[in-house]
Design a protein around this motif. Structure first.
Motif, PDB file in Angstrom:
ATOM      1  N   VAL A 192       0.830  -1.201   0.000  1.00 35.47           N
ATOM      2  CA  VAL A 192       0.000   0.000   0.000  1.00 35.47           C
ATOM      3  C   VAL A 192       0.866   1.253   0.000  1.00 35.47           C
ATOM      4  O   VAL A 192       0.626   2.204  -0.754  1.00 35.47           O
ATOM      5  CB  VAL A 192      -0.946   0.011   1.223  1.00 35.47           C
ATOM      6  N   MET A 193       1.896   1.250   0.844  1.00 31.74           N
ATOM      7  CA  MET A 193       2.756   2.420   0.943  1.00 31.74           C
ATOM      8  C   MET A 193       3.534   2.660  -0.349  1.00 31.74           C
ATOM      9  O   MET A 193       3.686   3.795  -0.796  1.00 31.74           O
ATOM     10  CB  MET A 193       3.732   2.255   2.114  1.00 31.74           C
ATOM     11  N   THR A 194       4.019   1.583  -0.944  1.00 28.86           N
ATOM     12  CA  THR A 194       4.795   1.753  -2.170  1.00 28.86           C
ATOM     13  C   THR A 194       3.907   2.151  -3.339  1.00 28.86           C
ATOM     14  O   THR A 194       4.321   2.919  -4.207  1.00 28.86           O
ATOM     15  CB  THR A 194       5.561   0.467  -2.522  1.00 28.86           C
ATOM     16  N   ARG A 195       2.686   1.667  -3.374  1.00 23.86           N
ATOM     17  CA  ARG A 195       1.766   2.094  -4.424  1.00 23.86           C
ATOM     18  C   ARG A 195       1.444   3.571  -4.277  1.00 23.86           C
ATOM     19  O   ARG A 195       1.295   4.292  -5.259  1.00 23.86           O
ATOM     20  CB  ARG A 195       0.467   1.281  -4.371  1.00 23.86           C
ATOM     21  N   ARG A 196       1.358   4.015  -3.034  1.00 20.54           N
ATOM     22  CA  ARG A 196       1.070   5.421  -2.789  1.00 20.54           C
ATOM     23  C   ARG A 196       2.168   6.295  -3.369  1.00 20.54           C
ATOM     24  O   ARG A 196       1.945   7.414  -3.792  1.00 20.54           O
ATOM     25  CB  ARG A 196       0.933   5.653  -1.279  1.00 20.54           C
ATOM     26  N   GLU A 197       3.399   5.769  -3.377  1.00 21.21           N
ATOM     27  CA  GLU A 197       4.523   6.513  -3.922  1.00 21.21           C
ATOM     28  C   GLU A 197       4.851   6.061  -5.337  1.00 21.21           C
ATOM     29  O   GLU A 197       5.909   6.361  -5.869  1.00 21.21           O
ATOM     30  CB  GLU A 197       5.758   6.329  -3.030  1.00 21.21           C
ATOM     31  N   GLN A 198       3.934   5.258  -5.926  1.00 22.93           N
ATOM     32  CA  GLN A 198       4.105   4.747  -7.277  1.00 22.93           C
ATOM     33  C   GLN A 198       5.415   3.974  -7.407  1.00 22.93           C
ATOM     34  O   GLN A 198       6.182   4.140  -8.351  1.00 22.93           O
ATOM     35  CB  GLN A 198       4.051   5.888  -8.304  1.00 22.93           C
ATOM     36  N   MET A 199       5.652   3.131  -6.416  1.00 25.79           N
ATOM     37  CA  MET A 199       6.819   2.265  -6.437  1.00 25.79           C
ATOM     38  C   MET A 199       6.337   0.828  -6.335  1.00 25.79           C
ATOM     39  O   MET A 199       5.161   0.562  -6.155  1.00 25.79           O
ATOM     40  CB  MET A 199       7.753   2.567  -5.256  1.00 25.79           C
ATOM     41  N   ASP A 200       7.267  -0.118  -6.411  1.00 25.72           N
ATOM     42  CA  ASP A 200       6.964  -1.486  -6.062  1.00 25.72           C
ATOM     43  C   ASP A 200       7.923  -1.899  -4.958  1.00 25.72           C
ATOM     44  O   ASP A 200       8.734  -1.111  -4.492  1.00 25.72           O
ATOM     45  CB  ASP A 200       7.053  -2.419  -7.284  1.00 25.72           C
ATOM     46  N   PHE A 201       7.802  -3.147  -4.520  1.00 26.22           N
ATOM     47  CA  PHE A 201       8.619  -3.576  -3.391  1.00 26.22           C
ATOM     48  C   PHE A 201      10.105  -3.533  -3.724  1.00 26.22           C
ATOM     49  O   PHE A 201      10.935  -3.190  -2.879  1.00 26.22           O
ATOM     50  CB  PHE A 201       8.224  -4.996  -2.967  1.00 26.22           C
ATOM     51  N   THR A 202      10.454  -3.875  -4.964  1.00 26.91           N
ATOM     52  CA  THR A 202      11.856  -3.851  -5.350  1.00 26.91           C
ATOM     53  C   THR A 202      12.405  -2.434  -5.291  1.00 26.91           C
ATOM     54  O   THR A 202      13.523  -2.196  -4.829  1.00 26.91           O
ATOM     55  CB  THR A 202      12.034  -4.421  -6.774  1.00 26.91           C
ATOM     56  N   ARG A 203      11.613  -1.476  -5.762  1.00 23.70           N
ATOM     57  CA  ARG A 203      12.022  -0.075  -5.682  1.00 23.70           C
ATOM     58  C   ARG A 203      12.118   0.374  -4.228  1.00 23.70           C
ATOM     59  O   ARG A 203      13.028   1.113  -3.853  1.00 23.70           O
ATOM     60  CB  ARG A 203      11.011   0.789  -6.442  1.00 23.70           C
ATOM     61  N   PHE A 204      11.179  -0.090  -3.405  1.00 22.38           N
ATOM     62  CA  PHE A 204      11.214   0.238  -1.978  1.00 22.38           C
ATOM     63  C   PHE A 204      12.513  -0.265  -1.349  1.00 22.38           C
ATOM     64  O   PHE A 204      13.162   0.441  -0.573  1.00 22.38           O
ATOM     65  CB  PHE A 204      10.001  -0.395  -1.287  1.00 22.38           C
ATOM     66  N   ALA A 205      12.895  -1.499  -1.706  1.00 18.39           N
ATOM     67  CA  ALA A 205      14.130  -2.071  -1.169  1.00 18.39           C
ATOM     68  C   ALA A 205      15.344  -1.280  -1.637  1.00 18.39           C
ATOM     69  O   ALA A 205      16.294  -1.067  -0.878  1.00 18.39           O
ATOM     70  CB  ALA A 205      14.252  -3.534  -1.598  1.00 18.39           C
ATOM     71  N   GLU A 206      15.310  -0.833  -2.899  1.00 19.36           N
ATOM     72  CA  GLU A 206      16.424  -0.041  -3.423  1.00 19.36           C
ATOM     73  C   GLU A 206      16.567   1.256  -2.636  1.00 19.36           C
ATOM     74  O   GLU A 206      17.677   1.663  -2.268  1.00 19.36           O
ATOM     75  CB  GLU A 206      16.209   0.266  -4.904  1.00 19.36           C
ATOM     76  N   LYS A 207      15.444   1.918  -2.369  1.00 18.57           N
ATOM     77  CA  LYS A 207      15.491   3.161  -1.607  1.00 18.57           C
ATOM     78  C   LYS A 207      15.967   2.908  -0.188  1.00 18.57           C
ATOM     79  O   LYS A 207      16.714   3.702   0.388  1.00 18.57           O
ATOM     80  CB  LYS A 207      14.115   3.833  -1.616  1.00 18.57           C
ATOM     81  N   MET A 242      17.996   0.631   0.735  1.00 11.73           N
ATOM     82  CA  MET A 242      19.429   0.366   0.669  1.00 11.73           C
ATOM     83  C   MET A 242      20.223   1.594   0.227  1.00 11.73           C
ATOM     84  O   MET A 242      21.448   1.577   0.232  1.00 11.73           O
ATOM     85  CB  MET A 242      19.693  -0.776  -0.316  1.00 11.73           C
ATOM     86  N   ALA A 243      19.512   2.667  -0.161  1.00 12.58           N
ATOM     87  CA  ALA A 243      20.159   3.909  -0.614  1.00 12.58           C
ATOM     88  C   ALA A 243      21.117   3.640  -1.770  1.00 12.58           C
ATOM     89  O   ALA A 243      22.261   4.091  -1.780  1.00 12.58           O
ATOM     90  CB  ALA A 243      20.890   4.584   0.544  1.00 12.58           C
ATOM     91  N   MET A 244      20.630   2.905  -2.763  1.00  7.86           N
ATOM     92  CA  MET A 244      21.456   2.568  -3.918  1.00  7.86           C
ATOM     93  C   MET A 244      21.520   3.745  -4.887  1.00  7.86           C
ATOM     94  O   MET A 244      20.495   4.268  -5.316  1.00  7.86           O
ATOM     95  CB  MET A 244      20.879   1.346  -4.631  1.00  7.86           C
ATOM     96  N   ASP A 245      22.740   4.158  -5.223  1.00  8.66           N
ATOM     97  CA  ASP A 245      22.941   5.185  -6.234  1.00  8.66           C
ATOM     98  C   ASP A 245      23.730   4.575  -7.391  1.00  8.66           C
ATOM     99  O   ASP A 245      23.993   3.369  -7.411  1.00  8.66           O
ATOM    100  CB  ASP A 245      23.663   6.402  -5.641  1.00  8.66           C
ATOM    101  N   ASP A 246      24.105   5.394  -8.369  1.00  4.80           N
ATOM    102  CA  ASP A 246      24.809   4.869  -9.545  1.00  4.80           C
ATOM    103  C   ASP A 246      26.122   4.192  -9.163  1.00  4.80           C
ATOM    104  O   ASP A 246      26.486   3.149  -9.727  1.00  4.80           O
ATOM    105  CB  ASP A 246      25.073   6.000 -10.544  1.00  4.80           C
TER     106      ASP A 246
END
Length: 209
Positions: free
Chosen positions: A34-49, A51-55
């Motif tokens: 629900v939270m990730t949909r609210r931010e138009q993300m998915d769980f994988t994107r949530f995990a990336e954020k 983990m603070a993954m940058d280039d």
């Protein structure tokens, strides 16, 4: 003995506890969804954020050593939690170290000189998958990827139950279940990268022979 006989068997209390854990994990996934949909993300994107993954982190994570050693996370975490049987409250130290390893792993290894390999291309495919809202991916990759993520998630309550109860069979099953579907997910990401690498000049830059 280190392992007690009771920890190798399920009884009614074990099954009840497992059911509660499964329900709580399902609720947690629903909340994240629900939270990730609210931010138009998915769980994988949530995990990336998370983990603070940058280039730079992604470039380092494309090192095959980073990819392959990442499969050690669950076994090491299992040992860390099991260590409370041996060293009691001092087990908090290896438990903390196992969580630090999760964050450190994508950043620990250097940027590889060559990326024309299964592990590196798996990370490239994952990056493409995460950006699919900006750069759409072929439809034939979407459903299989979602299914693989769900199947991997099914092993999570089993793994958590094994950690909580120190049940060796639940731990082994949880580890194997999640790792197998994670490897399958990486393999799918390699396929995705190979399908997409010629559609964007940036994707080709990632590939170094």
């Amino acid at each position: 003995m280190i392992f007690h006989h009771s920890k190798f068997e399920y009884d009614e209390s074990d099954l009840a506890l497992f059911a509660k854990i499964a329900i709580n994990v399902r609720l947690a996934f629903y909340y994240i969804h629900v939270m990730t949909r609210r931010e138009q993300m998915d769980f994988t994107r949530f995990a990336e954020k998370l983990m603070a993954m940058d280039d730079e982190s992604w470039a380092r994570h494309s090192n095959p050593w980073s990819v392959y050693t990442r499969f050690s996370i669950l076994p090491l975490m299992s040992l860390a939690f099991w260590s409370r049987e041996w060293i009691g409250s001092y087990s908090l130290i290896p438990i903390l170290l196992s969580f630090i390893w999760i964050w450190l792993n994508p950043r620990m290894f250097g940027v590889p000189a060559k990326t024309n390999n299964w592990a590196s291309m798996g990370t490239f495919g994952e990056r493409i998958y995460l950006d699919r809202k900006i750069n759409p991916i072929p439809d034939h990759h979407i459903l299989p990827t979602i299914v693989l993520q769900i199947m991997s998630g099914i092993g999570l309550p089993i793994f958590i139950y094994g950690l909580y109860s120190l049940n060796i069979w639940a731990l082994v099953l949880g580890n194997m279940w999640i790792i197998v579907f994670k490897a399958w997910f990486v393999d799918r990401m390699v396929w995705l990268y190979n399908d997409m690498k010629d559609t964007n000049p940036q994707y080709l830059i990632w590939l170094k022979s």
